[in-house]
Enzyme design. Structure first.
Site: not given
Length: 366
Positions: A67, A125
Site C-alpha cells: 500500500d 502499513e
C-alpha cells in the site's frame, strides 16, 4: 531490463492506496508460484504470506507493504504509471516501498537455501496497521511458526544505498492535556481563571522538553507539541479551557509513566486532565545478533560501505516482529522523497538492493 526492474515497474502500476492492494497481491502470488500462498484478510485489509521450505535450517522472513499514500498534487507525470528518466523511475511508492518489495521478490524467486524463506506483505502499513503484519504474526505465533530472523525492506538509506541499517525504532506516545479554567468577560480578567495565561507561565518548561539524555542508538525522548486550541473565537470572552496535543518519540529510557510524571511536575497546582496513549513501543535489535552482522557484511560486499546503525524515523512494521522477539532489521533504498510528489528511486539502487538480499540469503545458508 533486469527481472527486478520488470517486477518493480509492474508493482508501481497498481493504485494500491491504503488499505487497497488493487490486485498487487494476486500478481505477486502468480509471480511466486513455487511458494505456498496464504491470503489473510480481515476488516478490509489484505495480507499475503508466501512460504518455501528448502530444508531444516534458518527461517528468514522478508516483510513489507504494497500500500501507498495518496498521490497528492504537484506531479510532473502520472503517479501510477512508472516513468524512467535519468537513471530513475518515478511513481508513487517508488521509494516507500515497492522498490523493497520488488527486491525481496527477485531475491527469493530463484533462491537456493537450506532453511525456510517467507515473504509477508500487507495492504495496511500506511494506515492503522491493526489488521496487517501484526495480525499475520499473531497467527504464526499461535501456530508456533514464527520466523527466526526478519528483514523489513523499508527505505532506510539516507544518501546512498546501504549507508544506514535500522536496528530499532523509537516508540510513540500521544498525549492530550486539557487545562481547565473559568470562562468570563475579557474586560474583567480578575473574575476569570484564564487557562491560556496559566499555560504561558509553564509552557517553556514543557514544549520541547527532553525527558532523557538518549542512549547509544536512541536520540533523547522529547515532548513535541502538535496542536493547541481553546476559546470560542471571539475577542471578548476568555476560554474555559485550552487543549494541548503532543507526541513523544520515546527511547528505551522513557515510558508512559515518565511522561505522566513530567506533566504532573510541570502543571502541578493547576486544574488539568491528561490522556496518554502508547501507540508503539521502542525496540532495539542487538548489534551483535546474526541478522545485523549478516546484513552489514552483505551491504559491505555489494556496496563497498559499512552501514551506520540507526533507530531514527517513525514507526514501521518491524515493531511487530520485535514484539514476538524475532530479531529484525530494516534495509532499503534511499528515503529522500518518501510520500512526496515526484517520488523516485534509482534503478541501480533497486538492482543493488536485490543483490544485497541475495547475498544475505547466501550467507544465512552457511
Amino acid at each position: 531490463m533486469s527481472e527486478v526492474i520488470e517486477i518493480f515497474k509492474e508493482l508501481l502500476r497498481f493504485k494500491s492506496v491504503t488499505p487497497s492492494d488493487d490486485g498487487a497481491l494476486n500478481y505477486i502470488n502468480m509471480l511466486m508460484d513455487d511458494f505456498e500462498a496464504r491470503f489473510i484478510e480481515k476488516e478490509g485489509v489484505k495480507n499475503l504470506l508466501l512460504t518455501k521450505r528448502f530444508g531444516g535450517g534458518t527461517h528468514l522472513c522478508f516483510a513489507g507493504h504494497v500500500d501507498v499514500v495518496p498521490a497528492g498534487e504537484g506531479w510532473e507525470s502520472e503517479p501510477f504509471e512508472p516513468v524512467e528518466q535519468g537513471g530513475f523511475i518515478y511513481a508513487r511508492g517508488a521509494q516507500d516501498m515497492k522498490s523493497g518489495v520488488a527486491a525481496m521478490l527477485a531475491a527469493c524467486k530463484n533462491a537456493n537455501f537450506n532453511g525456510t524463506l517467507s515473504i509477508l506483505l500487507t495492504s495496511d502499513e500506511e494506515g492503522d496497521g491493526v489488521y496487517g503484519t501484526r495480525e499475520v504474526l499473531k497467527m504464526l505465533a499461535e501456530e508456533r511458526a514464527l520466523p527466526d530472523l526478519a528483514i523489513v525492506a523499508e527505505p532506510t538509506s539516507e544518501k546512498a544505498l546501504g549507508d544506514a541499517l535500522k536496528v530499532g525504532r523509537r516508540g510513540s506516545i500521544n498525549g492530550v492535556l486539557t487545562l481547565r479554567g473559568v470562562q468570563g468577560h475579557a474586560a474583567y480578567p480578575e473574575k476569570c481563571v484564564n487557562p491560556v495565561h496559566q499555560l504561558a507561565h509553564v509552557f517553556a518548561n514543557f514544549a520541547g522538553r527532553e525527558l532523557d539524555g538518549g542512549s547509544k542508538y536512541f536520540a533523547a525522548s522529547k515532548v513535541v507539541i502538535t496542536d493547541i486550541r481553546g476559546g470560542i473565537e471571539v475577542t471578548n470572552v476568555t476560554p474555559a479551557s485550552v487543549k494541548i496535543m503532543f507526541n513523544v518519540r520515546n527511547s528505551d529510557l522513557t515510558g508512559l509513566e515518565d511522561v505522566k510524571k513530567c506533566v504532573d511536575s510541570v502543571f502541578a497546582g493547576l486544574d488539568y486532565e491528561l490522556n496518554l496513549k502508547q501507540s508503539s513501543k521502542p525496540f532495539l535489535t542487538d548489534e551483535n545478533s546474526k541478522i545485523v552482522s549478516v546484513a552489514k557484511a552483505a551491504v559491505s560486499e555489494i556496496c563497498g560501505r559499512e552501514p551506520g546503525l540507526s533507530t531514527s524515523g517513525g514507526t514501521s512494521d518491524a515493531r511487530f516482529f520485535a514484539a514476538h522477539n524475532v530479531p529484525v532489521v530494516e534495509l532499503g533504498v534511499t528515503n529522500d522523497r518518501i510520500h512526496a510528489a515526484n517520488e523516485r528511486t534509482a534503478i541501480a539502487d533497486v538492482e543493488g538492493l536485490a543483490k544485497i538480499f541475495n547475498k544475505i540469503i547466501e550467507k544465512l545458508k552457511d
